[in-house]
Design a protein around this motif. Structure first.
Motif, mmCIF file in Angstrom:
data_model
loop_
_atom_site.group_PDB
_atom_site.id
_atom_site.type_symbol
_atom_site.label_atom_id
_atom_site.label_comp_id
_atom_site.label_asym_id
_atom_site.label_seq_id
_atom_site.Cartn_x
_atom_site.Cartn_y
_atom_site.Cartn_z
ATOM 1 N N LYS A 49 0.484 -1.658 0.025
ATOM 2 C CA LYS A 49 0.253 0.048 0.370
ATOM 3 C C LYS A 49 1.406 1.845 -0.013
ATOM 4 N N SER A 50 2.609 1.225 0.142
ATOM 5 C CA SER A 50 3.157 2.015 -0.007
ATOM 6 C C SER A 50 4.388 2.266 -1.082
ATOM 7 N N GLU A 51 4.458 3.439 -0.857
ATOM 8 C CA GLU A 51 5.683 3.228 -1.486
ATOM 9 C C GLU A 51 7.139 3.368 -0.950
ATOM 10 N N GLY A 52 7.383 2.934 0.396
ATOM 11 C CA GLY A 52 8.243 3.664 0.891
ATOM 12 C C GLY A 52 9.329 1.808 0.931
ATOM 13 N N GLN A 53 8.573 0.574 0.284
ATOM 14 C CA GLN A 53 9.287 -0.374 0.641
ATOM 15 C C GLN A 53 9.670 -0.077 2.365
ATOM 16 N N HIS A 54 9.829 -1.949 2.097
ATOM 17 C CA HIS A 54 9.833 -2.703 3.177
ATOM 18 C C HIS A 54 11.017 -2.676 3.793
ATOM 19 N N ILE A 55 11.433 -2.448 5.833
ATOM 20 C CA ILE A 55 12.167 -1.786 6.242
ATOM 21 C C ILE A 55 13.695 -2.509 5.966
ATOM 22 N N TYR A 56 13.386 -3.538 5.884
ATOM 23 C CA TYR A 56 14.615 -4.355 5.317
ATOM 24 C C TYR A 56 15.460 -4.119 4.048
ATOM 25 N N VAL A 57 14.469 -3.585 3.229
ATOM 26 C CA VAL A 57 15.773 -2.593 2.192
ATOM 27 C C VAL A 57 16.461 -1.708 2.621
ATOM 28 N N TYR A 58 16.234 -1.015 3.799
ATOM 29 C CA TYR A 58 17.363 -0.484 4.363
ATOM 30 C C TYR A 58 17.992 -0.581 4.982
ATOM 31 N N ASN A 59 17.857 -1.523 6.378
ATOM 32 C CA ASN A 59 18.133 -1.854 6.966
ATOM 33 C C ASN A 59 19.212 -3.399 6.151
ATOM 34 N N LEU A 60 18.610 -3.700 5.691
ATOM 35 C CA LEU A 60 19.538 -5.491 5.905
ATOM 36 C C LEU A 60 20.187 -5.103 3.970
ATOM 37 N N GLY A 61 19.650 -4.314 3.230
ATOM 38 C CA GLY A 61 19.645 -4.487 1.538
ATOM 39 C C GLY A 61 18.770 -5.348 0.673
ATOM 40 N N TYR A 62 18.819 -3.917 -0.234
ATOM 41 C CA TYR A 62 18.268 -4.643 -1.300
ATOM 42 C C TYR A 62 18.497 -5.956 -2.138
ATOM 43 N N THR A 63 17.339 -7.123 -2.022
ATOM 44 C CA THR A 63 17.831 -8.237 -2.834
ATOM 45 C C THR A 63 18.813 -8.885 -1.443
ATOM 46 N N GLN A 64 18.850 -9.218 -0.693
ATOM 47 C CA GLN A 64 19.583 -9.494 0.328
ATOM 48 C C GLN A 64 19.202 -11.463 0.183
ATOM 49 N N THR A 65 20.144 -12.125 0.675
ATOM 50 C CA THR A 65 19.189 -13.211 0.648
ATOM 51 C C THR A 65 19.768 -14.180 2.112
ATOM 52 N N PRO A 66 18.697 -15.342 2.784
ATOM 53 C CA PRO A 66 18.979 -15.711 3.873
ATOM 54 C C PRO A 66 20.600 -16.119 4.156
ATOM 55 N N LEU A 67 21.101 -16.867 2.588
ATOM 56 C CA LEU A 67 22.708 -16.916 2.835
ATOM 57 C C LEU A 67 23.205 -16.332 2.860
ATOM 58 N N LYS A 68 23.399 -15.065 2.305
ATOM 59 C CA LYS A 68 24.103 -14.087 2.513
ATOM 60 C C LYS A 68 24.372 -13.052 3.288
ATOM 61 N N LEU A 69 23.149 -13.422 4.130
ATOM 62 C CA LEU A 69 22.629 -12.896 5.466
ATOM 63 C C LEU A 69 23.820 -13.153 6.001
ATOM 64 N N ALA A 70 23.590 -14.572 6.252
ATOM 65 C CA ALA A 70 24.188 -15.405 7.537
ATOM 66 C C ALA A 70 26.026 -15.543 7.231
ATOM 67 N N GLN A 71 26.130 -15.821 6.635
ATOM 68 C CA GLN A 71 27.515 -15.276 5.485
ATOM 69 C C GLN A 71 27.792 -13.991 6.473
ATOM 70 N N ALA A 72 27.107 -13.163 6.052
ATOM 71 C CA ALA A 72 27.620 -11.606 5.888
ATOM 72 C C ALA A 72 27.882 -11.597 8.080
ATOM 73 N N HIS A 73 27.018 -11.606 8.391
ATOM 74 C CA HIS A 73 27.404 -11.595 10.062
ATOM 75 C C HIS A 73 28.546 -12.690 10.259
ATOM 76 N N GLY A 74 28.642 -13.681 10.402
ATOM 77 C CA GLY A 74 29.342 -14.857 10.215
ATOM 78 C C GLY A 74 29.494 -16.223 11.040
ATOM 79 N N HIS A 75 27.937 -16.031 10.831
ATOM 80 C CA HIS A 75 27.355 -16.801 12.121
ATOM 81 C C HIS A 75 27.789 -17.831 10.199
ATOM 82 N N ALA A 76 28.911 -19.334 10.624
ATOM 83 C CA ALA A 76 29.071 -19.895 10.136
ATOM 84 C C ALA A 76 28.389 -21.321 10.422
ATOM 85 N N LYS A 77 27.381 -21.843 11.546
ATOM 86 C CA LYS A 77 26.553 -22.509 11.804
ATOM 87 C C LYS A 77 25.409 -22.487 10.821
ATOM 88 N N VAL A 78 24.525 -21.318 10.989
ATOM 89 C CA VAL A 78 23.608 -20.895 9.805
ATOM 90 C C VAL A 78 23.940 -21.238 8.757
#
Length: 302
Positions: free
Chosen positions: A126-155
């Motif tokens: 309903k808004s053109e503001g985009q989901h907050i994750y676009v701003y605080n995590l990154g556009y088109t980020q994936t679970p795999l990339k986020l786990a790797q980027a944050h150093g969570h090897a087990k995840v």
């Protein structure tokens, strides 16, 4: 709730406001947020929840919950909200490095491994503001990339184990991991041809993010140079809007079309001119891109 209450963590002042008007706990403010979106600490979040704050209220501009707002800058608040029953998602689990939550979410819905920020569930309706994750995590980020980027090897290892070969291929391409890409292509040489339109749009996303290594890897792996991304934009269109001359040159070397139009009717050249006037990416070289696309068009026209 005024911004200073979040910044200064004034629990006593907040409590007085609530005593004066209990309805303030769910009162909307900036961007349609409620006070819980701004909670600086678990203690503030507890105070608000104990006084009747609705835990999964979505703001108006970004249609996102307080727990989603808390990632990644206030992870302790996110953890507390999850403990109190906030709706979780795989991106939260990956940023927090919560293997138990990751396991639970993947077992409940294996399809969540294919989730992308700014796609599917993580878009505003309903808004053109985009989901907050676009701003605080990154556009088109994936679970795999986020786990790797944050150093969570087990995840990361757990996700990789449960991903399809195609997901592993897409991740390797996005990380410009040519060794991993080569290993997958050895098993499945035509895997790039099996990608859906949305999956193939990863190359347009990489162009938008100025990730020339990923774009180059994807081209070598068999991605179409004219794959459509958001707004039906090709990689060349995406790079042109932001003035990324090196990516523009790379795509032209691989035969990128100068004539494919996006959903607004613009070609890469007109997109670059629009970007120069409106987007104005400080990392872009708009004069160089416009000159290169103009000369390419002239060469094509003979």
């Amino acid at each position: 709730m005024p911004m200073p209450l979040r910044i200064l963590n004034l629990a006593d002042a907040l409590e007085k406001l609530i005593e004066a008007d209990p309805l303030v706990v769910n009162q909307r403010g900036l961007d349609g947020m409620v006070p819980l979106h701004m909670a600086a600490t678990p203690a503030i979040a507890k105070l608000l929840l104990d006084r009747g704050a609705e835990i999964d209220t979505r703001d108006i501009d970004h249609e996102s919950t307080p727990a989603q707002y808390a990632i990644p800058y206030r992870p302790e608040v996110c953890r507390y909200l999850l403990k109190r029953g906030a709706e979780p998602d795989l991106f939260m689990a990956c940023v927090l490095g919560d293997l138990a939550l990751t396991t639970k979410l993947v077992k409940a819905d294996p399809g969540c491994l294919q989730q992308r920020i700014a796609k599917g569930k993580f878009v505003t309706t309903k808004s053109e503001g985009q989901h907050i994750y676009v701003y605080n995590l990154g556009y088109t980020q994936t679970p795999l990339k986020l786990a790797q980027a944050h150093g969570h090897a087990k995840v990361f290892t757990f996700l990789l184990k449960h991903c399809s070969l195609k997901e592993r291929f897409l991740h390797a391409c996005s990380m410009a991991d040519e060794k991993a890409v080569h290993a997958i292509l050895k098993k499945e040489p035509s895997i790039a041809a099996t990608l859906t339109a949305e999956e193939a749009s990863a190359i347009s996303d990489a162009a938008w993010n100025n990730d020339i290594a990923a774009v180059r890897t994807m081209l070598k792996a068999g991605f179409s140079v004219d794959a459509r991304g958001i707004h039906q934009s090709t990689p060349l269109d995406r790079a042109a809007i932001r003035g990324y001359i090196a990516i523009v040159e790379l795509l032209l070397e691989h035969g990128a079309s100068l004539d494919v139009k996006n959903e607004f009717g613009g070609t890469p050249l007109s997109a670059s001119k629009w970007g120069a006037a409106n987007f104005r990416d400080p990392k872009g070289d708009y004069p160089a891109v416009i000159a290169r696309l103009t000369s390419a068009a002239e060469e094509k026209g003979g």
